[in-house]
Scaffold this active site. Structure first.
Site, PDB file in Angstrom:
ATOM      1  N   GLU A  83      -2.256 -17.623 -25.342  1.00  0.00           N
ATOM      2  CA  GLU A  83      -1.551 -17.936 -26.584  1.00  0.00           C
ATOM      3  C   GLU A  83      -2.534 -18.123 -27.739  1.00  0.00           C
ATOM      4  O   GLU A  83      -2.218 -17.814 -28.882  1.00  0.00           O
ATOM      5  CB  GLU A  83      -0.701 -19.195 -26.424  1.00  0.00           C
ATOM      6  CG  GLU A  83       0.474 -19.001 -25.494  1.00  0.00           C
ATOM      7  CD  GLU A  83       1.265 -20.266 -25.300  1.00  0.00           C
ATOM      8  OE1 GLU A  83       2.381 -20.325 -25.843  1.00  0.00           O
ATOM      9  OE2 GLU A  83       0.772 -21.194 -24.630  1.00  0.00           O
TER      10      GLU A  83
ATOM     11  N   TYR B 188       8.790 -26.861 -53.215  1.00  0.00           N
ATOM     12  CA  TYR B 188       8.809 -26.241 -51.897  1.00  0.00           C
ATOM     13  C   TYR B 188       7.800 -25.112 -51.754  1.00  0.00           C
ATOM     14  O   TYR B 188       7.427 -24.752 -50.642  1.00  0.00           O
ATOM     15  CB  TYR B 188      10.208 -25.818 -51.449  1.00  0.00           C
ATOM     16  CG  TYR B 188      11.075 -25.148 -52.476  1.00  0.00           C
ATOM     17  CD1 TYR B 188      10.990 -23.789 -52.692  1.00  0.00           C
ATOM     18  CD2 TYR B 188      11.993 -25.888 -53.203  1.00  0.00           C
ATOM     19  CE1 TYR B 188      11.810 -23.177 -53.625  1.00  0.00           C
ATOM     20  CE2 TYR B 188      12.818 -25.277 -54.130  1.00  0.00           C
ATOM     21  CZ  TYR B 188      12.715 -23.918 -54.343  1.00  0.00           C
ATOM     22  OH  TYR B 188      13.522 -23.311 -55.264  1.00  0.00           O
TER      23      TYR B 188
ATOM     24  N   ILE C 255       3.734 -28.040 -29.516  1.00  0.00           N
ATOM     25  CA  ILE C 255       4.448 -28.007 -30.787  1.00  0.00           C
ATOM     26  C   ILE C 255       4.855 -29.423 -31.218  1.00  0.00           C
ATOM     27  O   ILE C 255       5.073 -29.665 -32.396  1.00  0.00           O
ATOM     28  CB  ILE C 255       5.642 -27.026 -30.788  1.00  0.00           C
ATOM     29  CG1 ILE C 255       6.670 -27.349 -29.726  1.00  0.00           C
ATOM     30  CG2 ILE C 255       5.144 -25.598 -30.669  1.00  0.00           C
ATOM     31  CD1 ILE C 255       7.937 -26.486 -29.794  1.00  0.00           C
ATOM     32  N   GLU C 256       4.909 -30.358 -30.284  1.00  0.00           N
ATOM     33  CA  GLU C 256       5.153 -31.757 -30.651  1.00  0.00           C
ATOM     34  C   GLU C 256       4.039 -32.263 -31.564  1.00  0.00           C
ATOM     35  O   GLU C 256       4.300 -32.917 -32.577  1.00  0.00           O
ATOM     36  CB  GLU C 256       5.236 -32.650 -29.401  1.00  0.00           C
ATOM     37  CG  GLU C 256       6.439 -32.395 -28.531  1.00  0.00           C
ATOM     38  CD  GLU C 256       6.244 -31.314 -27.472  1.00  0.00           C
ATOM     39  OE1 GLU C 256       7.043 -31.285 -26.533  1.00  0.00           O
ATOM     40  OE2 GLU C 256       5.302 -30.495 -27.591  1.00  0.00           O
TER      41      GLU C 256
ATOM     42  N   LYS D 254       9.253 -22.382 -31.715  1.00  0.00           N
ATOM     43  CA  LYS D 254       8.347 -21.385 -31.127  1.00  0.00           C
ATOM     44  C   LYS D 254       9.232 -20.316 -30.483  1.00  0.00           C
ATOM     45  O   LYS D 254      10.042 -20.618 -29.604  1.00  0.00           O
ATOM     46  CB  LYS D 254       7.468 -22.053 -30.070  1.00  0.00           C
ATOM     47  CG  LYS D 254       6.523 -21.130 -29.367  1.00  0.00           C
ATOM     48  CD  LYS D 254       5.661 -21.925 -28.393  1.00  0.00           C
ATOM     49  CE  LYS D 254       4.535 -21.089 -27.865  1.00  0.00           C
ATOM     50  NZ  LYS D 254       3.563 -21.921 -27.135  1.00  0.00           N
TER      51      LYS D 254
END
Length: 120
Positions: A21, A53, A71-72, A98
């Site tokens: 990855e 934004y 991803i946490e 993801k």
């Protein structure tokens, strides 16, 4: 409470536990539900009273360029950065998705949802 929704900012990034990855990368999206009082911005039409934004996108892009295994962890870094830059934020829901995670099976995506302030 007034809310700003920023939906599905898309990135190609290199996060994950699996070694490949970090080499091949993958597709991600980041979304926000931001609660803050934007009545002054609505009345004055002044960006200084609002959450820009475009700037949020740049901050998220910087965080996406720093690899994380989980991803946490990525979601927490992103949320911490946005809250620090915009102290007028009262509440925020951060979602990091993801796509096509490398598992033995078929899955479209995995999503982490993080709240500020943290719910008990």
């Amino acid at each position: 409470m007034n809310y700003l929704f920023i939906n599905n900012m898309r990135f190609y990034a290199f996060h994950g536990v699996m070694a490949n990855e970090g080499l091949v990368g993958g597709d991600y999206s980041v979304s926000f539900k931001i609660g803050y009082d934007f009545s002054k911005a609505a009345q004055t039409d002044d960006i200084e009273s609002a959450i820009d934004y475009g700037y949020v996108y740049q901050l998220v892009k910087e965080e996406m360029n720093q690899p994380s295994r989980l991803i946490e962890h990525l979601a927490q870094r992103i949320q911490d950065r946005i809250v620090k830059e915009f102290p007028m934020i009262k509440t925020m829901e951060t979602s990091v998705t993801k796509y096509n995670p490398p598992i033995e099976g078929v899955m479209d995506s995995a999503t982490i949802v993080l709240n500020y302030p943290q719910e008990l």
